[in-house]
Motif scaffolding. Structure first.
Motif, PDB file in Angstrom:
ATOM      1  N   GLY A   1       0.804  -1.208   0.000  1.00 13.79           N
ATOM      2  CA  GLY A   1       0.000   0.000   0.000  1.00 13.79           C
ATOM      3  C   GLY A   1       0.838   1.261   0.000  1.00 13.79           C
ATOM      4  O   GLY A   1       0.294   2.371  -0.015  1.00 13.79           O
ATOM      5  N   TRP A   2       2.179   1.117  -0.009  1.00 11.65           N
ATOM      6  CA  TRP A   2       3.015   2.320   0.031  1.00 11.65           C
ATOM      7  C   TRP A   2       4.320   2.190  -0.738  1.00 11.65           C
ATOM      8  O   TRP A   2       4.697   3.067  -1.488  1.00 11.65           O
ATOM      9  N   GLY A   3       5.044   1.097  -0.603  1.00 11.83           N
ATOM     10  CA  GLY A   3       6.266   0.904  -1.373  1.00 11.83           C
ATOM     11  C   GLY A   3       6.598  -0.569  -1.442  1.00 11.83           C
ATOM     12  O   GLY A   3       6.742  -1.219  -0.408  1.00 11.83           O
ATOM     13  N   ALA A   4       6.728  -1.114  -2.650  1.00  8.43           N
ATOM     14  CA  ALA A   4       7.008  -2.549  -2.775  1.00  8.43           C
ATOM     15  C   ALA A   4       8.446  -2.854  -2.374  1.00  8.43           C
ATOM     16  O   ALA A   4       8.703  -3.680  -1.497  1.00  8.43           O
ATOM     17  N   ILE A   5       9.413  -2.196  -3.025  1.00  8.28           N
ATOM     18  CA  ILE A   5      10.829  -2.279  -2.651  1.00  8.28           C
ATOM     19  C   ILE A   5      11.282  -0.877  -2.293  1.00  8.28           C
ATOM     20  O   ILE A   5      11.209   0.036  -3.111  1.00  8.28           O
ATOM     21  N   LYS A   6      11.767  -0.699  -1.080  1.00  7.19           N
ATOM     22  CA  LYS A   6      12.094   0.657  -0.628  1.00  7.19           C
ATOM     23  C   LYS A   6      13.424   0.686   0.117  1.00  7.19           C
ATOM     24  O   LYS A   6      13.721  -0.199   0.915  1.00  7.19           O
ATOM     25  N   PHE A   7      14.208   1.727  -0.155  1.00  5.73           N
ATOM     26  CA  PHE A   7      15.419   2.025   0.593  1.00  5.73           C
ATOM     27  C   PHE A   7      15.128   3.286   1.409  1.00  5.73           C
ATOM     28  O   PHE A   7      14.868   4.340   0.837  1.00  5.73           O
ATOM     29  N   GLY A   8      15.197   3.227   2.735  1.00  4.75           N
ATOM     30  CA  GLY A   8      14.857   4.353   3.586  1.00  4.75           C
ATOM     31  C   GLY A   8      13.443   4.241   4.138  1.00  4.75           C
ATOM     32  O   GLY A   8      12.811   3.208   3.969  1.00  4.75           O
ATOM     33  N   THR A   9      12.862   5.269   4.808  1.00  6.85           N
ATOM     34  CA  THR A   9      13.518   6.557   4.880  1.00  6.85           C
ATOM     35  C   THR A   9      14.608   6.621   5.957  1.00  6.85           C
ATOM     36  O   THR A   9      15.549   7.421   5.824  1.00  6.85           O
ATOM     37  N   GLU A  10      14.487   5.832   7.044  1.00 12.10           N
ATOM     38  CA  GLU A  10      15.562   5.828   8.035  1.00 12.10           C
ATOM     39  C   GLU A  10      16.839   5.382   7.347  1.00 12.10           C
ATOM     40  O   GLU A  10      16.928   4.261   6.852  1.00 12.10           O
TER      41      GLU A  10
ATOM     42  N   ARG B   1      15.349   9.549  -4.631  1.00 17.11           N
ATOM     43  CA  ARG B   1      15.391  10.859  -3.981  1.00 17.11           C
ATOM     44  C   ARG B   1      16.537  10.936  -2.982  1.00 17.11           C
ATOM     45  O   ARG B   1      16.647  10.129  -2.055  1.00 17.11           O
ATOM     46  N   LEU B   2      17.418  11.917  -3.177  1.00 16.36           N
ATOM     47  CA  LEU B   2      18.438  12.292  -2.209  1.00 16.36           C
ATOM     48  C   LEU B   2      18.014  13.605  -1.580  1.00 16.36           C
ATOM     49  O   LEU B   2      17.717  14.568  -2.297  1.00 16.36           O
ATOM     50  N   CYS B   3      17.953  13.651  -0.245  1.00 19.56           N
ATOM     51  CA  CYS B   3      17.567  14.910   0.403  1.00 19.56           C
ATOM     52  C   CYS B   3      18.409  15.150   1.647  1.00 19.56           C
ATOM     53  O   CYS B   3      19.346  14.404   1.944  1.00 19.56           O
ATOM     54  N   GLU B   4      18.057  16.184   2.401  1.00 20.38           N
ATOM     55  CA  GLU B   4      18.921  16.674   3.483  1.00 20.38           C
ATOM     56  C   GLU B   4      18.184  16.689   4.825  1.00 20.38           C
ATOM     57  O   GLU B   4      18.372  17.585   5.631  1.00 20.38           O
TER      58      GLU B   4
ATOM     59  N   GLU C   1      12.370  17.968   3.662  1.00 15.96           N
ATOM     60  CA  GLU C   1      11.085  17.305   3.889  1.00 15.96           C
ATOM     61  C   GLU C   1      11.246  15.785   3.882  1.00 15.96           C
ATOM     62  O   GLU C   1      12.235  15.242   3.407  1.00 15.96           O
ATOM     63  N   TYR C   2      10.227  15.114   4.400  1.00 16.80           N
ATOM     64  CA  TYR C   2      10.145  13.659   4.294  1.00 16.80           C
ATOM     65  C   TYR C   2      10.294  13.286   2.815  1.00 16.80           C
ATOM     66  O   TYR C   2       9.596  13.838   1.958  1.00 16.80           O
ATOM     67  N   PRO C   3      11.188  12.349   2.470  1.00 14.64           N
ATOM     68  CA  PRO C   3      11.502  12.082   1.057  1.00 14.64           C
ATOM     69  C   PRO C   3      10.465  11.188   0.374  1.00 14.64           C
ATOM     70  O   PRO C   3      10.680   9.997   0.178  1.00 14.64           O
ATOM     71  N   GLU C   4       9.393  11.790  -0.019  1.00 18.32           N
ATOM     72  CA  GLU C   4       8.326  11.035  -0.670  1.00 18.32           C
ATOM     73  C   GLU C   4       7.816  11.799  -1.873  1.00 18.32           C
ATOM     74  O   GLU C   4       7.806  13.037  -1.867  1.00 18.32           O
ATOM     75  N   PHE C   5       7.397  11.083  -2.919  1.00 16.19           N
ATOM     76  CA  PHE C   5       6.967  11.774  -4.144  1.00 16.19           C
ATOM     77  C   PHE C   5       5.737  12.640  -3.902  1.00 16.19           C
ATOM     78  O   PHE C   5       5.552  13.673  -4.536  1.00 16.19           O
ATOM     79  N   THR C   6       4.898  12.257  -2.946  1.00 19.73           N
ATOM     80  CA  THR C   6       3.724  13.074  -2.641  1.00 19.73           C
ATOM     81  C   THR C   6       4.111  14.407  -2.006  1.00 19.73           C
ATOM     82  O   THR C   6       3.343  15.372  -2.077  1.00 19.73           O
ATOM     83  N   LYS C   7       5.292  14.479  -1.378  1.00 21.24           N
ATOM     84  CA  LYS C   7       5.770  15.739  -0.799  1.00 21.24           C
ATOM     85  C   LYS C   7       6.296  16.681  -1.877  1.00 21.24           C
ATOM     86  O   LYS C   7       6.235  17.901  -1.728  1.00 21.24           O
ATOM     87  N   LEU C   8       6.825  16.121  -2.950  1.00 24.06           N
ATOM     88  CA  LEU C   8       7.305  16.948  -4.052  1.00 24.06           C
ATOM     89  C   LEU C   8       6.162  17.336  -4.989  1.00 24.06           C
ATOM     90  O   LEU C   8       6.163  18.407  -5.587  1.00 24.06           O
ATOM     91  N   GLY C   9       5.208  16.438  -5.151  1.00 26.97           N
ATOM     92  CA  GLY C   9       4.016  16.764  -5.924  1.00 26.97           C
ATOM     93  C   GLY C   9       4.126  16.457  -7.407  1.00 26.97           C
ATOM     94  O   GLY C   9       5.071  15.828  -7.887  1.00 26.97           O
ATOM     95  N   ILE C  10       3.136  16.922  -8.131  1.00 21.05           N
ATOM     96  CA  ILE C  10       2.975  16.650  -9.561  1.00 21.05           C
ATOM     97  C   ILE C  10       4.172  17.200 -10.348  1.00 21.05           C
ATOM     98  O   ILE C  10       4.716  18.254 -10.026  1.00 21.05           O
ATOM     99  N   THR C  11       4.542  16.472 -11.394  1.00 25.27           N
ATOM    100  CA  THR C  11       5.635  16.924 -12.246  1.00 25.27           C
ATOM    101  C   THR C  11       5.094  17.406 -13.594  1.00 25.27           C
ATOM    102  O   THR C  11       4.023  16.970 -14.036  1.00 25.27           O
TER     103      THR C  11
END
Length: 472
Positions: free
Chosen positions: A275-284, A337-340, A423-433
């Motif tokens: 329901g959120w990520g099939a294969i995921k690296f992070g966020t921790e 996504r690489l973030c700070e 921000e939390y590194p998620e595509f929904t935080k960055l929004g529509i492209t």
């Protein structure tokens, strides 16, 4: 002495000197009556097995209720096909091993089946371990305690809180939601054939483990929140294969809630839904992600990302191969996504901003979800972003075919994507492209070969947009 007498005497000596290698929990008083909490009996069987040098602890012939049990050296917990190991509904029947606070500010560490600082353990059999996760929602847990006339036991979390206290939710939340299986600093562990169902939190957590194998297991995890399937956390030398994982949160997630890396791991031949990520690296992601391969997998019915590679807290993610993946009904095929953000865990110092480099994604066939099923509309096939001051390294894409729903308008084509570096590194935080196929920015080296994007309806956005990409 007659020959037959000698043979009989020899046989008796052999039997009397043979080492016991199997312990049945019923021998220690366990009852499959649906009422008895068998924690003590099961633990006694495990302890006896380990003390004798190891062997098999067998659970068979019904449903056994228990609180936290801990595996010991050289023990194989075998749940037979006709057996269910069922979590008690009393939150006070569970306790923590090596507790910590995660990125969301939640207290973690309680578990149903646990192990810490041991070696050579396994969980096998075609039976089921069920966490009764729905009974550990805050309201249900309170109702249970009231019914039993008990007060909630709480552990002191003061020493676990990071100095910066910059958790996602901005506050610390205590919860009585045990993980189903939690292995901490275990060397040589294996899960084979077992079915893991309905945990109150994460299903299977490896923390700082070395040499682990998951083979042919089934996970169904939809009874509560943050119900990940498998979390590989600062662990090394592992393989996950031939398994079915169906979870409402991340299905297979690489984490590092310590400075130690997650590395040298292979995931293959799995069927995965999330329901959120099939294969995921992070966020921790304080420790590095190194030498990780995901291949020959089928991802289906995923409301979120198919593949997400994220470095938020200082991890250097490198030498990652994603190959031969089939995706059906997946919202965001690939997000990098690489973030700070730079959160800290377990008292570690804040780390410098990390990196993502030498990532190869090849032989991917993906079909997105329908428009009405999207979290973020319109969606995009590839969403890659570093930050203005910290670029992604080398990303290689080969032999990829993505089918998308389209639907983007002229207004969507004008969108300016925010940086949101912390921000939390998620595509929904960055929004529509403003692109429907690939939106890629802040990358040192982007290599593409034989990439195809198709839409099932018109889309007014560009197919590909690249911004601040040095080498394309």
């Amino acid at each position: 002495m007659k020959k037959t007498t000698i043979l009989l005497f020899t046989l008796l000596i052999s039997i009397s000197c043979s080492k016991k290698n199997s312990w049945n929990i019923n021998e220690f008083g366990a009852k499959a009556d649906g009422k008895t909490v068998n924690t003590e009996a099961i633990q006694k069987a495990i302890d006896a097995c380990s003390e004798e040098g190891g062997g098999i602890v067998t659970i068979e012939g019904g449903t056994y209720i228990s609180g936290t049990i801990l595996l010991k050296d050289n023990v194989n917990l075998h749940v037979s096909e006709n057996a269910i190991l069922l979590a008690s509904v009393n939150p006070n029947d569970f306790y923590s091993i090596d507790p910590f606070i995660d990125a969301t500010g939640q207290y973690r560490g309680q578990c149903f089946i646990g192990a810490a600082d041991v070696e050579n353990i396994s969980i096998t059999g075609k039976g089921t371990i069920d966490g009764q996760g729905k009974m550990f929602t805050p309201n249900n847990a309170k109702k249970t305690l009231k019914k039993l006339g008990l007060k909630e036991k709480k552990e002191d979390v003061t020493s676990l809180i990071a100095k910066d206290n910059q958790y996602v939710s901005k506050n610390i939340r205590y919860s009585n939601r045990p993980f189903l299986v939690r292995l901490v600093r275990v060397t040589n562990s294996k899960l084979k054939d077992i079915t893991l169902r309905q945990p109150a939190a994460w299903t299977l957590h490896f923390f700082q483990c070395n040499t682990f194998e998951v083979d042919g297991i089934k996970i169904f995890s939809k009874a509560n929140k943050n119900n990940d399937g498998i979390d590989i956390d600062s662990s090394t030398d592992g393989i996950i294969k031939n398994s079915l994982i169906n979870s409402d949160d991340d299905a297979i997630c690489f984490k590092s809630t310590s400075l130690l890396p997650s590395k040298d791991i292979v995931v293959k031949d799995c069927r995965i839904s999330s329901g959120w990520g099939a294969i995921k690296f992070g966020t921790e992601s304080q420790g590095n992600f190194e030498n990780i391969t995901v291949k020959d997998c089928h991802i289906f019915d995923t409301r979120g990302g198919g593949i997400k590679i994220l470095s938020a807290d200082g991890a250097n993610a490198s030498n990652i191969l994603i190959d031969n993946i089939d995706m059906v009904n997946v919202e965001m095929p690939i997000f990098i996504r690489l973030c700070e953000r730079r959160l800290t865990y377990r008292g570690a110092e804040q780390q410098p901003v990390g990196s993502i480099n030498n990532v190869k994604i090849s032989n991917i066939n993906a079909v997105s979800r329908k428009i009405e099923d999207l979290r973020m509309f319109p969606t995009v096939g590839f969403y890659f972003s570093g930050t203005p001051n910290h670029k992604l390294g080398t990303i290689t894409l080969e032999n990829i075919d993505i089918t998308l729903p389209g639907g983007g308008t002229e207004e969507h084509a004008k969108v300016i994507v925010p940086e949101n570096e912390k921000e939390y590194p998620e595509f929904t935080k960055l929004g529509i492209t403003p692109a429907y196929g690939m939106y890629a920015r802040h990358i040192s080296n982007l290599i593409t070969k034989n990439i195809s994007f198709k839409t099932t309806s018109d889309d007014a956005r560009k197919e590909v947009i690249t911004i601040n990409v040095d080498n394309l």
